[in-house]
Design a protein around this motif. Sequence first.
Motif, PDB file in Angstrom:
ATOM      1  N   PRO A  13      -3.551 -11.718   3.753  1.00 59.20           N
ATOM      2  CA  PRO A  13      -4.412 -12.736   3.137  1.00 59.20           C
ATOM      3  C   PRO A  13      -5.478 -12.166   2.210  1.00 59.20           C
ATOM      4  CG  PRO A  13      -4.536 -12.819   5.543  1.00 59.20           C
ATOM      5  CD  PRO A  13      -3.562 -11.771   5.196  1.00 59.20           C
ATOM      6  N   GLU A  14      -5.973 -10.955   2.496  1.00 55.35           N
ATOM      7  CA  GLU A  14      -7.008 -10.374   1.643  1.00 55.35           C
ATOM      8  C   GLU A  14      -6.487 -10.074   0.238  1.00 55.35           C
ATOM      9  OE1 GLU A  14      -5.364  -6.970   4.169  1.00 55.35           O
ATOM     10  OE2 GLU A  14      -5.995  -9.030   4.535  1.00 55.35           O
ATOM     11  N   TYR A  15      -5.211  -9.785   0.127  1.00 55.16           N
ATOM     12  CA  TYR A  15      -4.650  -9.538  -1.200  1.00 55.16           C
ATOM     13  C   TYR A  15      -4.539 -10.843  -1.972  1.00 55.16           C
ATOM     14  CZ  TYR A  15      -1.739  -7.983  -5.008  1.00 55.16           C
ATOM     15  OH  TYR A  15      -1.260  -7.714  -6.259  1.00 55.16           O
ATOM     16  N   ILE A  16      -4.150 -11.890  -1.275  1.00 48.83           N
ATOM     17  CA  ILE A  16      -4.015 -13.201  -1.924  1.00 48.83           C
ATOM     18  C   ILE A  16      -5.367 -13.711  -2.408  1.00 48.83           C
ATOM     19  CG2 ILE A  16      -3.403 -15.632  -1.529  1.00 48.83           C
ATOM     20  CD1 ILE A  16      -1.224 -14.548   0.405  1.00 48.83           C
ATOM     21  N   THR A  17      -6.415 -13.542  -1.584  1.00 42.55           N
ATOM     22  CA  THR A  17      -7.721 -14.093  -1.943  1.00 42.55           C
ATOM     23  C   THR A  17      -8.538 -13.215  -2.881  1.00 42.55           C
ATOM     24  OG1 THR A  17      -8.714 -13.181   0.062  1.00 42.55           O
ATOM     25  CG2 THR A  17      -7.932 -15.462   0.175  1.00 42.55           C
ATOM     26  N   THR A  18      -8.423 -11.884  -2.761  1.00 41.15           N
ATOM     27  CA  THR A  18      -9.277 -10.992  -3.565  1.00 41.15           C
ATOM     28  C   THR A  18      -8.502 -10.045  -4.471  1.00 41.15           C
ATOM     29  OG1 THR A  18      -9.347  -9.215  -1.922  1.00 41.15           O
ATOM     30  CG2 THR A  18     -11.011 -10.976  -1.721  1.00 41.15           C
ATOM     31  N   VAL A  33       0.858  -1.169   0.000  1.00 40.97           N
ATOM     32  CA  VAL A  33       0.000   0.000   0.000  1.00 40.97           C
ATOM     33  C   VAL A  33       0.901   1.227   0.000  1.00 40.97           C
ATOM     34  CG1 VAL A  33      -1.823   1.249   1.192  1.00 40.97           C
ATOM     35  CG2 VAL A  33      -1.796  -1.233   1.260  1.00 40.97           C
ATOM     36  N   MET A  34       1.156   1.754  -1.174  1.00 41.10           N
ATOM     37  CA  MET A  34       2.037   2.913  -1.288  1.00 41.10           C
ATOM     38  C   MET A  34       1.259   4.194  -1.029  1.00 41.10           C
ATOM     39  SD  MET A  34       4.937   1.623  -1.934  1.00 41.10           S
ATOM     40  CE  MET A  34       6.101   2.491  -2.907  1.00 41.10           C
ATOM     41  N   LEU A  35       0.301   4.467  -1.826  1.00 41.74           N
ATOM     42  CA  LEU A  35      -0.570   5.628  -1.664  1.00 41.74           C
ATOM     43  C   LEU A  35      -1.978   5.116  -1.864  1.00 41.74           C
ATOM     44  CD1 LEU A  35       1.375   8.215  -3.813  1.00 41.74           C
ATOM     45  CD2 LEU A  35       1.206   8.173  -1.330  1.00 41.74           C
ATOM     46  N   GLY A  36      -2.840   5.432  -0.974  1.00 46.04           N
ATOM     47  CA  GLY A  36      -4.188   4.920  -1.109  1.00 46.04           C
ATOM     48  C   GLY A  36      -5.181   5.872  -0.523  1.00 46.04           C
ATOM     49  N   ASP A  72      -7.343  -7.280  -3.377  1.00 45.79           N
ATOM     50  CA  ASP A  72      -7.555  -5.948  -2.819  1.00 45.79           C
ATOM     51  C   ASP A  72      -6.629  -5.705  -1.638  1.00 45.79           C
ATOM     52  OD1 ASP A  72      -9.614  -5.308  -4.593  1.00 45.79           O
ATOM     53  OD2 ASP A  72     -11.139  -6.174  -3.282  1.00 45.79           O
ATOM     54  N   LEU A  73      -6.179  -4.462  -1.515  1.00 48.17           N
ATOM     55  CA  LEU A  73      -5.349  -4.055  -0.390  1.00 48.17           C
ATOM     56  C   LEU A  73      -6.056  -2.937   0.365  1.00 48.17           C
ATOM     57  CD1 LEU A  73      -1.834  -3.913  -2.054  1.00 48.17           C
ATOM     58  CD2 LEU A  73      -2.613  -5.540  -0.342  1.00 48.17           C
ATOM     59  N   GLU A 126     -11.914   1.564   4.778  1.00 46.01           N
ATOM     60  CA  GLU A 126     -12.901   0.651   4.212  1.00 46.01           C
ATOM     61  C   GLU A 126     -12.753   0.517   2.698  1.00 46.01           C
ATOM     62  OE1 GLU A 126     -14.267   3.714   5.766  1.00 46.01           O
ATOM     63  OE2 GLU A 126     -13.692   2.725   7.614  1.00 46.01           O
ATOM     64  N   VAL A 127     -12.071   1.439   2.062  1.00 50.60           N
ATOM     65  CA  VAL A 127     -11.983   1.459   0.614  1.00 50.60           C
ATOM     66  C   VAL A 127     -10.798   0.617   0.160  1.00 50.60           C
ATOM     67  CG1 VAL A 127     -11.750   2.928  -1.415  1.00 50.60           C
ATOM     68  CG2 VAL A 127     -12.945   3.781   0.616  1.00 50.60           C
ATOM     69  N   PRO A 128     -11.043  -0.404  -0.678  1.00 54.02           N
ATOM     70  CA  PRO A 128      -9.922  -1.223  -1.138  1.00 54.02           C
ATOM     71  C   PRO A 128      -9.079  -0.487  -2.170  1.00 54.02           C
ATOM     72  CG  PRO A 128     -11.961  -1.964  -2.149  1.00 54.02           C
ATOM     73  CD  PRO A 128     -12.327  -0.869  -1.174  1.00 54.02           C
ATOM     74  N   VAL A 129      -7.801  -0.836  -2.215  1.00 56.91           N
ATOM     75  CA  VAL A 129      -6.884  -0.315  -3.214  1.00 56.91           C
ATOM     76  C   VAL A 129      -6.486  -1.489  -4.082  1.00 56.91           C
ATOM     77  CG1 VAL A 129      -4.654   0.780  -3.596  1.00 56.91           C
ATOM     78  CG2 VAL A 129      -5.990   1.352  -1.556  1.00 56.91           C
ATOM     79  N   SER A 130      -6.805  -1.467  -5.338  1.00 54.18           N
ATOM     80  CA  SER A 130      -6.455  -2.570  -6.222  1.00 54.18           C
ATOM     81  C   SER A 130      -5.163  -2.231  -6.950  1.00 54.18           C
ATOM     82  CB  SER A 130      -7.582  -2.815  -7.223  1.00 54.18           C
ATOM     83  OG  SER A 130      -7.260  -3.919  -8.011  1.00 54.18           O
ATOM     84  N   THR A 131      -4.150  -3.090  -6.836  1.00 55.18           N
ATOM     85  CA  THR A 131      -2.854  -2.815  -7.448  1.00 55.18           C
ATOM     86  C   THR A 131      -2.635  -3.589  -8.729  1.00 55.18           C
ATOM     87  OG1 THR A 131      -1.787  -4.564  -6.230  1.00 55.18           O
ATOM     88  CG2 THR A 131      -1.804  -2.384  -5.219  1.00 55.18           C
TER      89      THR A 131
END
Length: 190
Positions: free
Chosen positions: A78-83, A53-56, A85-86, A61-66
């Motif tokens: 784990p949330e990044y691995i499964t979805t 998560v560099m800049l978000g 989203d960061l 509550e708002v996901p950052v998609s990289t």
Amino acid sequence: MNFSPDSLLGEGGFWRVYEGWVDEKTLAPSTRGIGMAVAIKNYNAKLSDFGSVMLGPSKEEVPVSTGFATCTIGYIAPEYITTGDLYLKSDVYGFDVVLLELLMGLRVTDPEHPRGEQNLVDWLKPILSQETELKTIMDVQMEGQYSSEAALQAAQLSLRCLELDPQSRPSMKEVMEVLKEIEALASPSI
């Protein structure tokens, strides 16, 4: 400056992270096992993001998609691995993995360890809640440098940082406050 391969904690997309030691008062480099352990990245002593998560957004509550991972798998929440989203608290997870590596004196993944102990987080998560087990898993080089209460608080903090739901994790500000409390308890009582 060359670091020993034994000191390698992990590799990010653009750097390697090594374990180093500094004097607790002056922060000057010191000999391994003397002073305070720190993570060294681009040869600058600091703990920071692992490229996740560099800049978000300002709201957690708002996901950052990289779209891609620039960090080592063992540090990814784990949330990044499964979805994919960061969240702002995704880096809390990665920070805690580094903290566990320092406390235990082990790498996040080690294929040389027995089955069931090869992934540091998977192996330690159930043990961290068992107060009696803490002494057996802490880095032996740190023996006598912390109180039992400090070790217990560090373990409890780790469990909170490793929560599967990112919203259940503490903020980095909260993590730093707890670490300051733990530092006050760090003087050995055993």
